[in-house]
Motif scaffolding. Sequence first.
Motif, PDB file in Angstrom:
ATOM      1  N   GLU A 152     136.758   9.383 -32.365  1.00 48.86           N
ATOM      2  CA  GLU A 152     138.017   9.365 -31.605  1.00 48.86           C
ATOM      3  C   GLU A 152     139.197   9.292 -32.569  1.00 48.86           C
ATOM      4  N   VAL A 153     139.633  10.458 -33.010  1.00 49.93           N
ATOM      5  CA  VAL A 153     140.697  10.529 -34.020  1.00 49.93           C
ATOM      6  C   VAL A 153     141.871  11.414 -33.583  1.00 49.93           C
ATOM      7  N   GLY A 154     141.998  11.673 -32.291  1.00 50.02           N
ATOM      8  CA  GLY A 154     143.127  12.453 -31.800  1.00 50.02           C
ATOM      9  C   GLY A 154     143.090  13.897 -32.274  1.00 50.02           C
ATOM     10  N   HIS A 155     144.264  14.450 -32.552  1.00 53.35           N
ATOM     11  CA  HIS A 155     144.379  15.861 -32.928  1.00 53.35           C
ATOM     12  C   HIS A 155     144.343  16.068 -34.451  1.00 53.35           C
ATOM     13  N   VAL A 156     143.957  15.055 -35.179  1.00 53.51           N
ATOM     14  CA  VAL A 156     143.856  15.114 -36.641  1.00 53.51           C
ATOM     15  C   VAL A 156     145.171  15.623 -37.236  1.00 53.51           C
ATOM     16  N   ASN A 157     146.232  14.935 -36.866  1.00 50.69           N
ATOM     17  CA  ASN A 157     147.564  15.268 -37.364  1.00 50.69           C
ATOM     18  C   ASN A 157     148.310  13.976 -37.690  1.00 50.69           C
ATOM     19  N   VAL A 158     149.546  14.089 -38.070  1.00 50.61           N
ATOM     20  CA  VAL A 158     150.338  12.915 -38.442  1.00 50.61           C
ATOM     21  C   VAL A 158     150.436  11.937 -37.268  1.00 50.61           C
ATOM     22  N   GLU A 159     150.637  12.455 -36.064  1.00 48.99           N
ATOM     23  CA  GLU A 159     150.780  11.602 -34.892  1.00 48.99           C
ATOM     24  C   GLU A 159     149.526  10.770 -34.625  1.00 48.99           C
ATOM     25  N   SER A 160     148.364  11.262 -35.036  1.00 47.60           N
ATOM     26  CA  SER A 160     147.122  10.509 -34.822  1.00 47.60           C
ATOM     27  C   SER A 160     146.733   9.698 -36.062  1.00 47.60           C
ATOM     28  N   GLY A 161     147.648   9.593 -37.021  1.00 44.32           N
ATOM     29  CA  GLY A 161     147.413   8.769 -38.199  1.00 44.32           C
ATOM     30  C   GLY A 161     146.741   9.473 -39.359  1.00 44.32           C
ATOM     31  N   HIS A 162     146.777  10.788 -39.368  1.00 46.74           N
ATOM     32  CA  HIS A 162     146.127  11.563 -40.428  1.00 46.74           C
ATOM     33  C   HIS A 162     147.169  12.205 -41.327  1.00 46.74           C
ATOM     34  N   GLY A 163     147.710  11.410 -42.211  1.00 46.81           N
ATOM     35  CA  GLY A 163     148.619  11.942 -43.211  1.00 46.81           C
ATOM     36  C   GLY A 163     147.816  12.594 -44.317  1.00 46.81           C
ATOM     37  N   ALA A 164     147.472  11.827 -45.347  1.00 46.61           N
ATOM     38  CA  ALA A 164     146.733  12.379 -46.488  1.00 46.61           C
ATOM     39  C   ALA A 164     145.299  12.774 -46.121  1.00 46.61           C
ATOM     40  N   TRP A 165     144.686  12.112 -45.183  1.00 44.18           N
ATOM     41  CA  TRP A 165     143.345  12.349 -44.680  1.00 44.18           C
ATOM     42  C   TRP A 165     142.312  12.581 -45.799  1.00 44.18           C
ATOM     43  N   PRO A 166     142.070  11.553 -46.615  1.00 46.48           N
ATOM     44  CA  PRO A 166     141.107  11.694 -47.714  1.00 46.48           C
ATOM     45  C   PRO A 166     139.685  12.005 -47.243  1.00 46.48           C
ATOM     46  N   GLU A 167     139.279  11.494 -46.084  1.00 44.74           N
ATOM     47  CA  GLU A 167     137.946  11.815 -45.560  1.00 44.74           C
ATOM     48  C   GLU A 167     137.801  13.324 -45.353  1.00 44.74           C
ATOM     49  N   GLY A 168     138.834  13.951 -44.808  1.00 46.72           N
ATOM     50  CA  GLY A 168     138.799  15.397 -44.605  1.00 46.72           C
ATOM     51  C   GLY A 168     138.698  16.157 -45.910  1.00 46.72           C
ATOM     52  N   GLU A 169     139.409  15.676 -46.925  1.00 52.94           N
ATOM     53  CA  GLU A 169     139.348  16.340 -48.221  1.00 52.94           C
ATOM     54  C   GLU A 169     137.942  16.216 -48.823  1.00 52.94           C
ATOM     55  N   ARG A 170     137.284  15.077 -48.622  1.00 53.27           N
ATOM     56  CA  ARG A 170     135.898  14.926 -49.084  1.00 53.27           C
ATOM     57  C   ARG A 170     134.969  15.887 -48.333  1.00 53.27           C
ATOM     58  N   LEU A 171     135.206  16.037 -47.016  1.00 53.07           N
ATOM     59  CA  LEU A 171     134.395  16.973 -46.235  1.00 53.07           C
ATOM     60  C   LEU A 171     134.614  18.412 -46.704  1.00 53.07           C
ATOM     61  N   LEU A 172     135.843  18.757 -47.037  1.00 51.78           N
ATOM     62  CA  LEU A 172     136.122  20.091 -47.563  1.00 51.78           C
ATOM     63  C   LEU A 172     135.420  20.280 -48.909  1.00 51.78           C
ATOM     64  N   GLN A 173     135.447  19.258 -49.760  1.00 56.75           N
ATOM     65  CA  GLN A 173     134.754  19.361 -51.052  1.00 56.75           C
ATOM     66  C   GLN A 173     133.261  19.604 -50.838  1.00 56.75           C
ATOM     67  N   HIS A 174     132.677  18.891 -49.896  1.00 59.11           N
ATOM     68  CA  HIS A 174     131.253  19.078 -49.577  1.00 59.11           C
ATOM     69  C   HIS A 174     130.994  20.510 -49.099  1.00 59.11           C
ATOM     70  N   PHE A 175     131.872  21.024 -48.243  1.00 56.45           N
ATOM     71  CA  PHE A 175     131.743  22.398 -47.746  1.00 56.45           C
ATOM     72  C   PHE A 175     131.843  23.386 -48.913  1.00 56.45           C
ATOM     73  N   CYS A 176     132.808  23.183 -49.805  1.00 54.39           N
ATOM     74  CA  CYS A 176     132.962  24.060 -50.972  1.00 54.39           C
ATOM     75  C   CYS A 176     131.712  24.014 -51.844  1.00 54.39           C
ATOM     76  N   ASP A 177     131.173  22.809 -52.032  1.00 57.27           N
ATOM     77  CA  ASP A 177     129.962  22.673 -52.852  1.00 57.27           C
ATOM     78  C   ASP A 177     128.789  23.440 -52.216  1.00 57.27           C
ATOM     79  N   GLN A 178     128.672  23.364 -50.903  1.00 57.18           N
ATOM     80  CA  GLN A 178     127.598  24.090 -50.214  1.00 57.18           C
ATOM     81  C   GLN A 178     127.745  25.593 -50.396  1.00 57.18           C
ATOM     82  N   LEU A 179     128.972  26.082 -50.333  1.00 63.87           N
ATOM     83  CA  LEU A 179     129.197  27.521 -50.496  1.00 63.87           C
ATOM     84  C   LEU A 179     128.872  27.988 -51.911  1.00 63.87           C
ATOM     85  N   ALA A 180     129.037  27.099 -52.879  1.00 66.68           N
ATOM     86  CA  ALA A 180     128.797  27.455 -54.282  1.00 66.68           C
ATOM     87  C   ALA A 180     127.308  27.519 -54.614  1.00 66.68           C
ATOM     88  N   GLN A 181     126.466  26.973 -53.745  1.00 71.37           N
ATOM     89  CA  GLN A 181     125.018  26.951 -54.023  1.00 71.37           C
ATOM     90  C   GLN A 181     124.368  28.290 -53.772  1.00 71.37           C
TER      91      GLN A 181
END
Length: 181
Positions: A152-181
Amino acid sequence: MNCDVLILSGLCNSGPEHWQTQWQARHPQWIKAAHRDWNCPDREEWVAELDAAIAACQGAPILVAHSLGCLLVAHWAQSGSPLKAAGAFLVAPSDVEAPSYPAPINGFAPIPMAPLPFPSVVLASANDPYITPDRAQALASGWGSRLVNLGEVGHVNVESGHGAWPEGERLLQHFCDQLAQ
C-alpha cells in the motif's frame, strides 16, 4: 548503475522532488524523453516523440516509465517502430479506461494488451488511486510483464511519500542485472 536508461514521465511531468527527477540527477548519463504538452498529451504525438528519443540513444535503452508513461510504452511497442528497447520498468501504470480516471486523455484508450517485445516488469501498489490491483495484474499479464506488488504505497509519487525512492532504484538495478545475464 550500468544500464542505459530513458526516463518517461507521466501526465503533468515529474517535478523536482519526484523519484524520476532525483534518479536522473544521480545518473546524469540517463536521458529524460521530452514531450511538448505534459498536461494534455496526444498519444500519436507522444509515441513519435518517444520513437525519436529512442533513436537518439546509443543503444537499446531500458524504458523507466511512471503512470501514463507506462501506457505510452505499450502504445509505442504496438506502433510498428523498427527501434528496440532493452526492457521496460513500468511503475504505477494508470488505468485510463476506468470511469473514475480524472484526466482527459487523447488516444490512450483502449490500452494495448499485447505482449511487449522486450522484458518488462510492472510495479504496482495495492492502493493506487489510478488503478486497482486486479487491473494492474491484467495489464502485467497482457504485456507479458512480471508483476511486483509494492504494498500500500499509493501512486508511487511525491504525494505518496516517494521522493528519492531508494527501494525502487534497487529494484531497477536488479532488473538491469537480470537483463545483462
